[in-house]
Motif scaffolding. Structure first.
Motif, PDB file in Angstrom:
ATOM      1  N   VAL D  58       0.886  -1.180   0.000  1.00  0.00           N
ATOM      2  CA  VAL D  58       0.000   0.000   0.000  1.00  0.00           C
ATOM      3  C   VAL D  58       0.909   1.211   0.000  1.00  0.00           C
ATOM      4  O   VAL D  58       1.938   1.232   0.687  1.00  0.00           O
ATOM      5  CB  VAL D  58      -0.933   0.117   1.240  1.00  0.00           C
ATOM      6  CG1 VAL D  58      -2.099  -0.827   1.124  1.00  0.00           C
ATOM      7  CG2 VAL D  58      -0.190  -0.053   2.545  1.00  0.00           C
ATOM      8  N   ILE D  59       0.541   2.190  -0.803  1.00  0.00           N
ATOM      9  CA  ILE D  59       1.346   3.412  -0.877  1.00  0.00           C
ATOM     10  C   ILE D  59       0.453   4.570  -0.476  1.00  0.00           C
ATOM     11  O   ILE D  59      -0.151   5.239  -1.301  1.00  0.00           O
ATOM     12  CB  ILE D  59       1.900   3.642  -2.308  1.00  0.00           C
ATOM     13  CG1 ILE D  59       2.633   2.395  -2.791  1.00  0.00           C
ATOM     14  CG2 ILE D  59       2.840   4.845  -2.337  1.00  0.00           C
ATOM     15  CD1 ILE D  59       3.179   2.500  -4.203  1.00  0.00           C
ATOM     16  N   GLU D  60       0.302   4.761   0.803  1.00  0.00           N
ATOM     17  CA  GLU D  60      -0.559   5.825   1.327  1.00  0.00           C
ATOM     18  C   GLU D  60      -0.405   5.799   2.831  1.00  0.00           C
ATOM     19  O   GLU D  60      -0.383   4.731   3.442  1.00  0.00           O
ATOM     20  CB  GLU D  60      -2.016   5.568   0.932  1.00  0.00           C
ATOM     21  CG  GLU D  60      -2.916   6.772   1.010  1.00  0.00           C
ATOM     22  CD  GLU D  60      -3.761   6.745   2.285  1.00  0.00           C
ATOM     23  OE1 GLU D  60      -4.433   7.733   2.530  1.00  0.00           O
ATOM     24  OE2 GLU D  60      -3.722   5.748   3.032  1.00  0.00           O
ATOM     25  N   GLY D  61      -0.334   6.959   3.431  1.00  0.00           N
ATOM     26  CA  GLY D  61      -0.021   7.040   4.843  1.00  0.00           C
ATOM     27  C   GLY D  61      -0.975   6.384   5.814  1.00  0.00           C
ATOM     28  O   GLY D  61      -0.572   5.622   6.677  1.00  0.00           O
ATOM     29  N   ARG D  62      -2.246   6.682   5.697  1.00  0.00           N
ATOM     30  CA  ARG D  62      -3.188   6.122   6.666  1.00  0.00           C
ATOM     31  C   ARG D  62      -3.157   4.601   6.598  1.00  0.00           C
ATOM     32  O   ARG D  62      -3.040   3.906   7.592  1.00  0.00           O
ATOM     33  CB  ARG D  62      -4.608   6.621   6.389  1.00  0.00           C
ATOM     34  CG  ARG D  62      -5.635   6.194   7.422  1.00  0.00           C
ATOM     35  CD  ARG D  62      -7.042   6.228   6.840  1.00  0.00           C
ATOM     36  NE  ARG D  62      -7.137   5.363   5.694  1.00  0.00           N
ATOM     37  CZ  ARG D  62      -7.311   4.026   5.775  1.00  0.00           C
ATOM     38  NH1 ARG D  62      -7.416   3.438   6.949  1.00  0.00           N
ATOM     39  NH2 ARG D  62      -7.359   3.299   4.693  1.00  0.00           N
ATOM     40  N   LYS D  71      -1.014   3.499  14.378  1.00  0.00           N
ATOM     41  CA  LYS D  71      -1.679   4.613  13.700  1.00  0.00           C
ATOM     42  C   LYS D  71      -0.808   5.857  13.643  1.00  0.00           C
ATOM     43  O   LYS D  71      -0.844   6.628  12.697  1.00  0.00           O
ATOM     44  CB  LYS D  71      -2.982   4.952  14.424  1.00  0.00           C
ATOM     45  CG  LYS D  71      -4.139   4.056  14.032  1.00  0.00           C
ATOM     46  CD  LYS D  71      -5.444   4.683  14.490  1.00  0.00           C
ATOM     47  CE  LYS D  71      -6.623   3.941  13.860  1.00  0.00           C
ATOM     48  NZ  LYS D  71      -7.898   4.569  14.201  1.00  0.00           N
ATOM     49  N   GLY D  72      -0.023   6.069  14.697  1.00  0.00           N
ATOM     50  CA  GLY D  72       0.759   7.298  14.750  1.00  0.00           C
ATOM     51  C   GLY D  72       2.143   7.194  14.132  1.00  0.00           C
ATOM     52  O   GLY D  72       2.932   8.118  14.252  1.00  0.00           O
ATOM     53  N   ALA D  73       2.438   6.102  13.468  1.00  0.00           N
ATOM     54  CA  ALA D  73       3.769   5.953  12.879  1.00  0.00           C
ATOM     55  C   ALA D  73       3.891   6.772  11.595  1.00  0.00           C
ATOM     56  O   ALA D  73       2.977   6.801  10.788  1.00  0.00           O
ATOM     57  CB  ALA D  73       4.041   4.489  12.576  1.00  0.00           C
ATOM     58  N   PRO D  74       5.020   7.460  11.421  1.00  0.00           N
ATOM     59  CA  PRO D  74       5.204   8.277  10.227  1.00  0.00           C
ATOM     60  C   PRO D  74       5.629   7.424   9.030  1.00  0.00           C
ATOM     61  O   PRO D  74       6.757   7.531   8.557  1.00  0.00           O
ATOM     62  CB  PRO D  74       6.296   9.265  10.638  1.00  0.00           C
ATOM     63  CG  PRO D  74       7.107   8.532  11.641  1.00  0.00           C
ATOM     64  CD  PRO D  74       6.150   7.607  12.338  1.00  0.00           C
ATOM     65  N   VAL D  75       4.754   6.587   8.524  1.00  0.00           N
ATOM     66  CA  VAL D  75       5.061   5.748   7.365  1.00  0.00           C
ATOM     67  C   VAL D  75       4.074   6.049   6.245  1.00  0.00           C
ATOM     68  O   VAL D  75       2.934   6.430   6.496  1.00  0.00           O
ATOM     69  CB  VAL D  75       4.996   4.246   7.703  1.00  0.00           C
ATOM     70  CG1 VAL D  75       5.994   3.915   8.792  1.00  0.00           C
ATOM     71  CG2 VAL D  75       3.600   3.835   8.117  1.00  0.00           C
ATOM     72  N   ASP D  76       4.533   5.899   5.014  1.00  0.00           N
ATOM     73  CA  ASP D  76       3.648   6.148   3.876  1.00  0.00           C
ATOM     74  C   ASP D  76       3.632   4.982   2.884  1.00  0.00           C
ATOM     75  O   ASP D  76       3.025   5.086   1.830  1.00  0.00           O
ATOM     76  CB  ASP D  76       4.011   7.458   3.164  1.00  0.00           C
ATOM     77  CG  ASP D  76       5.451   7.486   2.687  1.00  0.00           C
ATOM     78  OD1 ASP D  76       6.146   6.462   2.777  1.00  0.00           O
ATOM     79  OD2 ASP D  76       5.892   8.538   2.205  1.00  0.00           O
ATOM     80  N   ALA D  77       4.261   3.866   3.229  1.00  0.00           N
ATOM     81  CA  ALA D  77       4.242   2.681   2.376  1.00  0.00           C
ATOM     82  C   ALA D  77       4.495   1.470   3.253  1.00  0.00           C
ATOM     83  O   ALA D  77       5.321   1.507   4.158  1.00  0.00           O
ATOM     84  CB  ALA D  77       5.308   2.776   1.298  1.00  0.00           C
ATOM     85  N   ALA D  78       3.780   0.369   2.979  1.00  0.00           N
ATOM     86  CA  ALA D  78       3.948  -0.839   3.781  1.00  0.00           C
ATOM     87  C   ALA D  78       3.666  -2.069   2.943  1.00  0.00           C
ATOM     88  O   ALA D  78       2.897  -2.023   1.975  1.00  0.00           O
ATOM     89  CB  ALA D  78       3.004  -0.812   4.985  1.00  0.00           C
ATOM     90  N   ILE D  79       4.317  -3.167   3.336  1.00  0.00           N
ATOM     91  CA  ILE D  79       4.074  -4.461   2.701  1.00  0.00           C
ATOM     92  C   ILE D  79       2.965  -5.131   3.493  1.00  0.00           C
ATOM     93  O   ILE D  79       3.078  -5.280   4.706  1.00  0.00           O
ATOM     94  CB  ILE D  79       5.348  -5.324   2.714  1.00  0.00           C
ATOM     95  CG1 ILE D  79       6.431  -4.646   1.874  1.00  0.00           C
ATOM     96  CG2 ILE D  79       5.052  -6.730   2.203  1.00  0.00           C
ATOM     97  CD1 ILE D  79       7.789  -5.320   1.952  1.00  0.00           C
TER      98      ILE D  79
END
Lengths: 90, 90, 90, 90, 90
Positions: D58-62, D71-79
């Motif tokens: 997913v390429i999106e922060g939320r 929820k509060g992690a500053p990430v914008d992409a995840a596997i």
């Protein structure tokens, strides 16, 4: 926000419940001089716009959801104004 | 929102817990005249769409999460309607 | 955030209620050496910027809504600063 | 969501507190036929993926924040999944 | 997340209140082999990075706001780590 021109309509009878009653318009983003920019997209109408009108659109989910007055609506683009004039300074 | 055509399916047995049971479809965004536009992407199906159908998709996390009825789901694209017709005015 | 130059204004009398009173400026994103980059877009002014000024813009809904002090406003771009200087190191 | 292939790893000892302990993988988005598409990006691993595996990102922060359970992690992409098969219909 | 190199600084004395005291750096996104990719952008520094350092950036509003510890800050990009090494596997 972007400037766009309304170029058509879309009919989708089978859709997500929160969309029932919403008007979906096909819009073409344009430059200030009205030349097309990129591809068309679908926006929920929040102001009563019509085909051929030049409109102001938001292309982002949170903003679009606010525009149509439904925070929980699955929308990512909305028409939020009808443009009277664009003034580019030299 | 974008117009897209469902072109395939994806199987991922090892996935994030909130995805278990969700149907993932491979969709190809298209222009109103059905020509492909950009690359394919994966969308969670929120309306029971099938391969070859023309659908309405949202490409944004908040909207996609709402579409599948799970605010906390890690999704960024969802199918929110099945398109009957697109009318582009001259 | 992006560097942009204010290049014009837009008038839209018929617009979403939360926009009434907001100033919409047409901005051109630019590189640090001031060459244009991509197309123009519309941003809500949060700092009192004027035409020809070089500004700092956010292009994202949540951030833009915060910038204009209205979380629920349907905005996706805002001017959040006026730039004095940009220093690129060799 | 996008299909991607894990192509490497990144080490960053000095980082934002909420990232401590997170595994950062370098991923290359790919088309269904496995040809690269666009540039590589960094994604937080939420499912225990390894180099060379084909994954769902997913390429999106939320969405990415949800994927890694913070929820509060500053990430914008995840596997968010490991792909078994992609089936494109003719 | 993206890999970027810090290439400069920006001074903006007149800015949105929540930005007072924040350090704005000009960053150039780069590929794993350090070649530039796309244009420069401005990111709020959340880890004490300096010019010429290779950093980890998030480009998304929610994530960036979290990175600088201020949920309500109008930011859409932030530096969240300093990169020690990138390992691309053949």
């Amino acid at each position: 926000m972007q400037i766009a021109r309304v170029v058509g309509t879309v009919v989708a009878t089978q859709k997500h419940g929160s969309f029932v009653g919403a008007k979906l318009l096909l819009v073409q983003p344009v430059a200030p001089d009205d030349t097309p920019r990129g591809g068309t997209l679908l926006a929920v109408d929040g102001v009563g716009a019509g085909v051929h009108e030049r409109v102001l659109i938001v292309i982002e989910g949170r903003a679009a959801g606010e525009a149509v007055g439904r925070k929980g609506a699955p929308v990512d683009a909305a028409i939020i104004g009808i443009i009277d004039s664009v003034d580019v300074e030299a």
